[in-house]
Write an enzyme that holds these catalytic residues in place. Sequence first.
Site, PDB file in Angstrom:
ATOM      1  N   CYS A   1       0.553  -5.042  -7.722  1.00 36.18           N
ATOM      2  CA  CYS A   1       1.180  -3.882  -8.613  1.00 36.18           C
ATOM      3  C   CYS A   1       2.709  -3.884  -8.097  1.00 36.18           C
ATOM      4  O   CYS A   1       2.981  -2.783  -7.753  1.00 36.18           O
ATOM      5  CB  CYS A   1       0.252  -2.739  -8.414  1.00 36.18           C
ATOM      6  SG  CYS A   1      -1.399  -2.786  -9.031  1.00 36.18           S
ATOM      7  N   GLU A   2       3.274  -4.872  -8.461  1.00 35.92           N
ATOM      8  CA  GLU A   2       4.731  -4.730  -8.289  1.00 35.92           C
ATOM      9  C   GLU A   2       5.435  -5.849  -9.205  1.00 35.92           C
ATOM     10  O   GLU A   2       4.814  -6.972  -9.820  1.00 35.92           O
ATOM     11  CB  GLU A   2       5.062  -5.232  -6.973  1.00 35.92           C
ATOM     12  CG  GLU A   2       4.531  -4.611  -5.701  1.00 35.92           C
ATOM     13  CD  GLU A   2       5.694  -4.388  -4.633  1.00 35.92           C
ATOM     14  OE1 GLU A   2       6.812  -4.643  -4.904  1.00 35.92           O
ATOM     15  OE2 GLU A   2       5.113  -3.734  -3.783  1.00 35.92           O
TER      16      GLU A   2
END
Length: 437
Positions: free
Chosen positions: A365-366
Amino acid sequence: MGFVNQNIKPFNTKINNKGNVEISGCDLVELAQKYSTPLYVMDKVTLEKMALDYKQAFSSYKNTRMMYASKALMTSAIALIFYKLGFGFDVVSLGEMYILKNAGVSFSHATFNGNNKGKDELEYALQNGIARVSVDNFYELEILNEIAKQKGMVQKILLRVTPGIECHTHEYIKTGQLDSKFGFDLNMVDDAICFIQSKYKNLELKGLHAHIGSQIFETQVFEDEIQVLLKEIRRIKDKFNIELNEINIGGGLGVTYVESDCPPDVYKIADIIIEAIKKYCKLYELDEPVLYIEPGRSLVATAGFTLYTIGSSKDIKGIRKYVSVDGGMSDNPRPSMYSAEYFAEIVNRKDEYNPKKVTVAGKFCESGDILIKDIELNSPEAGDILCVYDTGAYCYSMSSNYNGVLKPAMVLINNGKSDIIVKRQTLEQLVQNDVIV
Ligand code: LLP
């Protein structure tokens, strides 16, 4: 063929009659099916070839001691392979020492490095007979002497110095420049020696240590480093009347991640290092010292690769196509940390080629979790197996459980055989240290 660190792929990489990539007799698609993905793979043949080339390249300088820099990749099986090849070890933590011990490797050819070694770590190192401690600062001199005194022993040490040499590599992996957290500045060395001579009677100074950086392609910096170390040894001899006869020049030789990388081969770098030692020993009228070298990356990077399965994709018309894999920055943080580049290919369907320019994204999640920006892959589809090459160094050793993702397994392949050397982490292991209060 060529030299290991100048290749992107391991030795014996070919396309087999199933149209899959095969390395050292192992079909990569079958490896992915058998062990699941993401999967770290190490090819023993390539690793041993590089290790033997290192030994061969330095064989004309009899006083060479090879110390594998464990930080690049340390597992019990890897430790044992290097031990059997006659390598010593550069270790930097209790954990790395513990892995050595677990592998049944003695510390009699190990150097303990680091800028803030803990008392517990120094205790453990001395307890287990570490060959050298490379002392980094005044605080460490004091606590190490105290520990050696309590044990009634004299510990052999090197002084880690900052030689003031800049090399052209990423900011975060430069270490030799003056503004560095590592080592004694050259103008602190006299004080350190005075302390050792006057009050640290349980330390015996054997030589100097430096490490100028990592993923280095230049050769001149190694020659400069040797000059600085030998000049310093001459100065110390004149001033203190002691002759230090060991130099540890660290590691740093680069490898080929992508085609534009052009590291010198190990024979070239060895010749330059040996010539420089001879030249400066003559100039400064010194006996030729014992030479320690600490390669990490160049020994293991090319032997390793990571297999992923391709999942979702997103085509932003006219801008970019993302294809996502089932791993990413937790198994390889190097692209997001150092903007490191890698080469990859789809290893199934090699009998057709329909190149598509894509960006390989991880599953984390980046937005920064991008493994490879803009690479041509053979029209990637969900379920294809992607091999990212040159992941043997600083990937597993820097891996994390970010986003609660489990660490991959590692397999060692060798002429058609494959063995698990690190098991895949389990969900139970992920919570085993959690305490609910
Ligand atoms: N000796 C010392 C004292 C070191 O600090 C290092 C690496 C080595 C030897 C081994 O250097 P090599 O031959 O592997 O270049 N995580 C970074 C690399 C950090 C290197 C730290 N020290 C990366 O992924 O690029």
